[in-house]
Design a protein around this motif. Structure first.
Motif, PDB file in Angstrom:
ATOM      1  N   GLY A   1      -4.404   2.191  -3.203  1.00 27.74           N
ATOM      2  CA  GLY A   1      -4.454   0.389  -2.302  1.00 27.74           C
ATOM      3  C   GLY A   1      -3.794  -0.761  -4.024  1.00 27.74           C
TER       4      GLY A   1
ATOM      5  N   GLY B   1      -1.736  -2.234  -1.891  1.00 26.37           N
ATOM      6  CA  GLY B   1      -2.380  -3.328  -1.346  1.00 26.37           C
ATOM      7  C   GLY B   1      -3.614  -2.947  -1.037  1.00 26.37           C
ATOM      8  N   ARG B   2      -4.780  -2.929  -0.763  1.00 23.63           N
ATOM      9  CA  ARG B   2      -5.555  -2.577   0.249  1.00 23.63           C
ATOM     10  C   ARG B   2      -5.478  -2.859   1.828  1.00 23.63           C
ATOM     11  NH1 ARG B   2     -10.355  -4.699   2.069  1.00 23.63           N
ATOM     12  NH2 ARG B   2      -9.859  -6.853   1.386  1.00 23.63           N
ATOM     13  N   GLN B   3      -5.429  -4.169   1.878  1.00 24.31           N
ATOM     14  CA  GLN B   3      -4.910  -4.797   3.660  1.00 24.31           C
ATOM     15  C   GLN B   3      -4.153  -4.109   4.132  1.00 24.31           C
ATOM     16  OE1 GLN B   3      -3.733  -8.736   4.108  1.00 24.31           O
ATOM     17  NE2 GLN B   3      -5.280  -8.916   5.761  1.00 24.31           N
TER      18      GLN B   3
ATOM     19  N   ASP C   1       6.518  -4.849   4.607  1.00 27.11           N
ATOM     20  CA  ASP C   1       4.994  -5.036   3.906  1.00 27.11           C
ATOM     21  C   ASP C   1       5.833  -4.856   2.801  1.00 27.11           C
ATOM     22  OD1 ASP C   1       2.880  -6.600   3.035  1.00 27.11           O
ATOM     23  OD2 ASP C   1       1.937  -4.991   2.927  1.00 27.11           O
ATOM     24  N   ARG C   2       6.417  -3.164   2.305  1.00 28.79           N
ATOM     25  CA  ARG C   2       6.579  -2.801   1.284  1.00 28.79           C
ATOM     26  C   ARG C   2       7.776  -3.037   0.552  1.00 28.79           C
ATOM     27  NH1 ARG C   2       3.226  -2.237  -1.975  1.00 28.79           N
ATOM     28  NH2 ARG C   2       2.015  -4.362  -0.789  1.00 28.79           N
TER      29      ARG C   2
END
Length: 309
Positions: free
Chosen positions: A110, A114-116, A140-141
């Motif tokens: 994360g 990203g943790r989310q 997102d990635r």
């Protein structure tokens, strides 16, 4: 006819995608996907038994609301068709197994992804919402420069044809980046001291260079991916099952395989000491392995940091 392209850049759509999915998946379930797979292995008496339901089928279709300002009261929806998703499917499956099988890894990964993102990824995989998982990774990635969606009539099409490095492992380079220092013994060398990050640089100057041990830039990562395009799957027994990297021990946990004739990727990974083969194109796409799949090239190897296992 000339093709028209658009770039998927709407970050709000990603939030809508996640929130709407979570609302629709508020159903009672007794086990996560990982727990179901583990149970099918431990309770299995037949070596060739496949998993009870398809996992990450190839491709996918996702329906999304188009635009915020509708002319009429009826909102407009379009379908996003995913093609050639095998370039991310195998690694998404391996990533899920690694994160679920190692308690501290989600927090470490994360930091980079990203943790989310990690939380949503695990939630969607646990809920068997595979098309949304793929859309999560794409939006997102992946670099916005990597994907252009061809518009066919009212439908969007995202074609992920390519290779695994461009579509997946490239996004993990920061986590796996390494650094090495070198010192030239020639005092007149114009670049006597140098630092090398990620790759080796050929130095053309007189004298000899002394290299330090290569170390990870951000500490030892929870897993590393090695590009292995010249090996064959039947030679898997000759692949090292353990690596010593930066004073840490890593153990082989998974591999991705390439079918040259079909231009198709699949994956293998282990749970509780049993190796399984995942292939999104097959109806029974997750099966126990008695031997390595034949006629496939070894594409990548995935090693996890053994001390946390």
């Amino acid at each position: 006819m000339e093709s028209k392209f658009c770039i998927l850049t709407e970050t709000e759509d990603l939030k809508t995608l996640i929130s709407s999915t979570e609302e629709s998946l508020q159903i009672e379930r007794t086990k996560t996907l990982f727990e179901e797979i583990r149970a099918s292995i431990n309770n299995n008496d037949e070596e060739d038994r496949s998993f009870w339901r398809p996992v990450l089928p190839w491709g996918g279709v996702y329906t999304i609301r188009a635009g915020r300002k509708a002319i009429s009261c009826t909102p407009l929806y379009v379908k996003i068709s995913l093609k050639n998703t095998c370039t991310i499917d195998g690694f998404l499956m391996i990533l899920y197994v690694i994160l679920r099988d190692n308690q501290s890894f989600p927090r470490e990964v994360g930091i980079f992804l990203g943790r989310q993102f990690v939380e949503h990824f695990l939630y969607l995989m646990d809920s068997y919402d595979y098309t949304t998982v793929k859309m999560l990774w794409i939006w997102d990635r992946m670099s916005k420069r990597q994907y252009r969606s061809v518009i066919h009539h009212a439908a969007l099409e995202i074609d992920l044809f390519g290779n695994e490095h461009e579509n997946f492992t490239k996004n993990l380079e920061t986590m796996m980046s390494t650094m090495q220092e070198s010192l030239c013994t020639n005092w007149s060398c114009p670049a006597r001291f140098q630092e090398f990050i990620q790759k080796t640089i050929n130095i053309k100057c007189n004298g000899l260079r002394e290299f330090s041990q290569r170390v990870f830039c951000h500490g030892p990562p929870p897993f590393v991916i090695l590009n292995m395009q010249l090996w064959k799957s039947e030679e898997l027994s000759y692949v090292p099952y353990h690596l010593a990297l930066s004073q840490h021990r890593y153990s082989l946990e998974g591999a991705t395989l390439f079918n040259k004739e079909e231009h198709h990727y699949s994956a293998a990974f282990q749970i509780d000491g049993y190796w399984m083969h995942y292939d999104g194109l097959r109806s029974d796409n997750l099966i126990l392995l008695n031997k390595p799949p034949e006629l496939l090239l070894l594409s990548s190897l995935v090693y996890i940091r053994a001390s946390d296992k």
